[in-house]
Design a protein around this motif. Structure first.
Motif, PDB file in Angstrom:
ATOM      1  N   ASP A 136      -3.546  -5.825   6.257  1.00  0.00           N
ATOM      2  CA  ASP A 136      -4.376  -5.176   5.244  1.00  0.00           C
ATOM      3  C   ASP A 136      -4.227  -5.904   3.910  1.00  0.00           C
ATOM      4  N   VAL A 137      -5.323  -6.103   3.218  1.00  0.00           N
ATOM      5  CA  VAL A 137      -5.262  -6.711   1.889  1.00  0.00           C
ATOM      6  C   VAL A 137      -4.785  -5.656   0.898  1.00  0.00           C
ATOM      7  N   LYS A 138      -3.718  -5.966   0.176  1.00  0.00           N
ATOM      8  CA  LYS A 138      -3.132  -4.999  -0.755  1.00  0.00           C
ATOM      9  C   LYS A 138      -3.057  -5.612  -2.146  1.00  0.00           C
ATOM     10  N   THR A 139      -3.542  -4.876  -3.137  1.00  0.00           N
ATOM     11  CA  THR A 139      -3.535  -5.363  -4.515  1.00  0.00           C
ATOM     12  C   THR A 139      -2.957  -4.296  -5.428  1.00  0.00           C
ATOM     13  N   ASN A 140      -2.541  -4.717  -6.608  1.00  0.00           N
ATOM     14  CA  ASN A 140      -2.016  -3.800  -7.623  1.00  0.00           C
ATOM     15  C   ASN A 140      -0.846  -2.969  -7.098  1.00  0.00           C
ATOM     16  N   GLU A 141       0.033  -3.630  -6.348  1.00  0.00           N
ATOM     17  CA  GLU A 141       1.214  -2.966  -5.808  1.00  0.00           C
ATOM     18  C   GLU A 141       2.437  -3.839  -6.086  1.00  0.00           C
ATOM     19  N   PRO A 142       3.375  -3.356  -6.890  1.00  0.00           N
ATOM     20  CA  PRO A 142       4.519  -4.178  -7.326  1.00  0.00           C
ATOM     21  C   PRO A 142       5.306  -4.828  -6.195  1.00  0.00           C
ATOM     22  N   LEU A 143       5.713  -4.048  -5.200  1.00  0.00           N
ATOM     23  CA  LEU A 143       6.565  -4.597  -4.145  1.00  0.00           C
ATOM     24  C   LEU A 143       5.806  -5.595  -3.281  1.00  0.00           C
ATOM     25  N   TRP A 144       4.599  -5.226  -2.855  1.00  0.00           N
ATOM     26  CA  TRP A 144       3.820  -6.113  -1.988  1.00  0.00           C
ATOM     27  C   TRP A 144       3.499  -7.421  -2.708  1.00  0.00           C
ATOM     28  N   THR A 145       3.219  -7.334  -3.998  1.00  0.00           N
ATOM     29  CA  THR A 145       2.923  -8.532  -4.784  1.00  0.00           C
ATOM     30  C   THR A 145       4.131  -9.463  -4.834  1.00  0.00           C
ATOM     31  N   GLN A 146       5.325  -8.887  -4.945  1.00  0.00           N
ATOM     32  CA  GLN A 146       6.538  -9.711  -4.948  1.00  0.00           C
ATOM     33  C   GLN A 146       6.710 -10.442  -3.624  1.00  0.00           C
ATOM     34  N   TYR A 147       6.455  -9.749  -2.525  1.00  0.00           N
ATOM     35  CA  TYR A 147       6.534 -10.390  -1.209  1.00  0.00           C
ATOM     36  C   TYR A 147       5.540 -11.551  -1.120  1.00  0.00           C
ATOM     37  N   GLN A 148       4.314 -11.310  -1.550  1.00  0.00           N
ATOM     38  CA  GLN A 148       3.281 -12.340  -1.474  1.00  0.00           C
ATOM     39  C   GLN A 148       3.668 -13.573  -2.281  1.00  0.00           C
ATOM     40  N   LYS A 149       4.228 -13.346  -3.464  1.00  0.00           N
ATOM     41  CA  LYS A 149       4.637 -14.465  -4.310  1.00  0.00           C
ATOM     42  C   LYS A 149       5.815 -15.211  -3.695  1.00  0.00           C
ATOM     43  N   HIS A 150       6.764 -14.465  -3.145  1.00  0.00           N
ATOM     44  CA  HIS A 150       7.954 -15.090  -2.565  1.00  0.00           C
ATOM     45  C   HIS A 150       7.593 -15.996  -1.388  1.00  0.00           C
ATOM     46  N   PHE A 151       6.741 -15.484  -0.502  1.00  0.00           N
ATOM     47  CA  PHE A 151       6.367 -16.250   0.691  1.00  0.00           C
ATOM     48  C   PHE A 151       5.137 -17.124   0.473  1.00  0.00           C
ATOM     49  N   ASN A 152       4.484 -16.947  -0.687  1.00  0.00           N
ATOM     50  CA  ASN A 152       3.248 -17.678  -0.983  1.00  0.00           C
ATOM     51  C   ASN A 152       2.237 -17.497   0.146  1.00  0.00           C
ATOM     52  N   SER A 201       8.061  -2.132   3.874  1.00  0.00           N
ATOM     53  CA  SER A 201       7.026  -2.603   2.954  1.00  0.00           C
ATOM     54  C   SER A 201       5.783  -1.725   3.020  1.00  0.00           C
ATOM     55  N   TYR A 202       5.439  -1.236   4.219  1.00  0.00           N
ATOM     56  CA  TYR A 202       4.244  -0.395   4.327  1.00  0.00           C
ATOM     57  C   TYR A 202       4.494   0.996   3.751  1.00  0.00           C
ATOM     58  N   LEU A 203       5.711   1.487   3.882  1.00  0.00           N
ATOM     59  CA  LEU A 203       6.057   2.768   3.275  1.00  0.00           C
ATOM     60  C   LEU A 203       5.854   2.697   1.760  1.00  0.00           C
ATOM     61  N   PHE A 204       6.360   1.632   1.142  1.00  0.00           N
ATOM     62  CA  PHE A 204       6.187   1.484  -0.302  1.00  0.00           C
ATOM     63  C   PHE A 204       4.730   1.232  -0.667  1.00  0.00           C
ATOM     64  N   HIS A 205       3.990   0.577   0.219  1.00  0.00           N
ATOM     65  CA  HIS A 205       2.554   0.410  -0.005  1.00  0.00           C
ATOM     66  C   HIS A 205       1.879   1.771  -0.149  1.00  0.00           C
ATOM     67  N   GLU A 206       2.208   2.693   0.750  1.00  0.00           N
ATOM     68  CA  GLU A 206       1.591   4.020   0.699  1.00  0.00           C
ATOM     69  C   GLU A 206       2.012   4.782  -0.560  1.00  0.00           C
ATOM     70  N   LEU A 207       3.287   4.684  -0.939  1.00  0.00           N
ATOM     71  CA  LEU A 207       3.744   5.376  -2.144  1.00  0.00           C
ATOM     72  C   LEU A 207       3.112   4.787  -3.401  1.00  0.00           C
ATOM     73  N   ASP A 208       3.009   3.469  -3.457  1.00  0.00           N
ATOM     74  CA  ASP A 208       2.365   2.835  -4.610  1.00  0.00           C
ATOM     75  C   ASP A 208       0.893   3.221  -4.692  1.00  0.00           C
ATOM     76  N   GLN A 209       0.237   3.291  -3.541  1.00  0.00           N
ATOM     77  CA  GLN A 209      -1.165   3.699  -3.534  1.00  0.00           C
ATOM     78  C   GLN A 209      -1.313   5.162  -3.946  1.00  0.00           C
ATOM     79  N   ALA A 210      -0.362   5.994  -3.547  1.00  0.00           N
ATOM     80  CA  ALA A 210      -0.396   7.405  -3.954  1.00  0.00           C
ATOM     81  C   ALA A 210      -0.315   7.518  -5.475  1.00  0.00           C
ATOM     82  N   ILE A 211       0.574   6.734  -6.076  1.00  0.00           N
ATOM     83  CA  ILE A 211       0.710   6.737  -7.537  1.00  0.00           C
ATOM     84  C   ILE A 211      -0.582   6.256  -8.193  1.00  0.00           C
TER      85      ILE A 211
END
Length: 201
Positions: A99-115, A155-165
């Protein structure tokens, strides 16, 4: 990680001491039912079944002759978790990983780390495909199981919590928005506890 996410996880962890109903709750709608001290407001049964799919993958891989084809099929299309969801489509772990995920702190960090925006899927596909350095059974099985059991679920758990916020904040700005942050929290709880506690978080 935002403070709100940490607080939600803390509440979830405390609720575990309240006992549990049968894991059979995953076979029907969870709306209005209590599981491990938490009462669902919405139906998130497919997400409870993700842990059962992970347990099945562990079972078919932790053998003398790991069945990578069957395990990959579970990852790609789901088995117990192969149910229609409120989101539309089928719930399967690969969908969660891609799933494409944006505006999420944790997921964004993963994306940057692994490029790589789909780093989880990339690792798993390499292991399933015996791509070096994941070309021994030991390396392949360990990577697949640990990535699904820990990395994907966390990571998906935090995705859902970030989206809830995000949805709570959006709803405050525009009350007419068709979003459901409660459903997001319900999904996070379903992933956190799982129907099979041997493979949940």
């Amino acid at each position: 990680m935002r403070t709100s996410s940490v607080l939600l996880l803390a509440v979830a962890a405390l609720a575990l001491v309240a006992g549990a109903t049968s894991a059979d709750i995953a076979a029907s709608s969870t709306a209005g039912k209590t599981y491990k001290g938490y009462t669902f407001a919405t139906d998130t049964a497919p997400y409870l079944n993700i842990s059962r799919d992970i347990c099945l993958i562990k079972k078919v891989l932790n053998t003398k002759q790991p069945d990578y084809t069957f395990a990959k099929g579970i990852y790609m299309d789901g088995y117990y978790g192969k149910l229609a969801s409120k989101d539309g489509g089928l719930i399967a772990m690969r969908r969660m990983a891609t799933d494409v995920k944006t505006n999420e702190p944790l997921w964004t960090q993963y994306q940057k780390h692994f490029n790589n925006p789909v780093w989880l899927d990339d690792l798993l596909v390499r292991a399933f495909g015996k791509v070096p350095p994941y070309d021994s059974d030991k390396a392949r099985v360990q990577l697949i199981v640990k990535t699904l059991e820990s990395s994907l679920q966390v990571s998906y758990l935090f995705h859902e919590l970030d989206q809830a916020i995000n949805e709570v904040q959006a709803k405050k700005a525009n009350a007419s928005l068709d979003v459901d942050p409660v459903y997001r929290v319900d999904k996070a709880w379903a992933i956190f506890v799982g129907a099979d506690t041997d493979c949940g978080l």
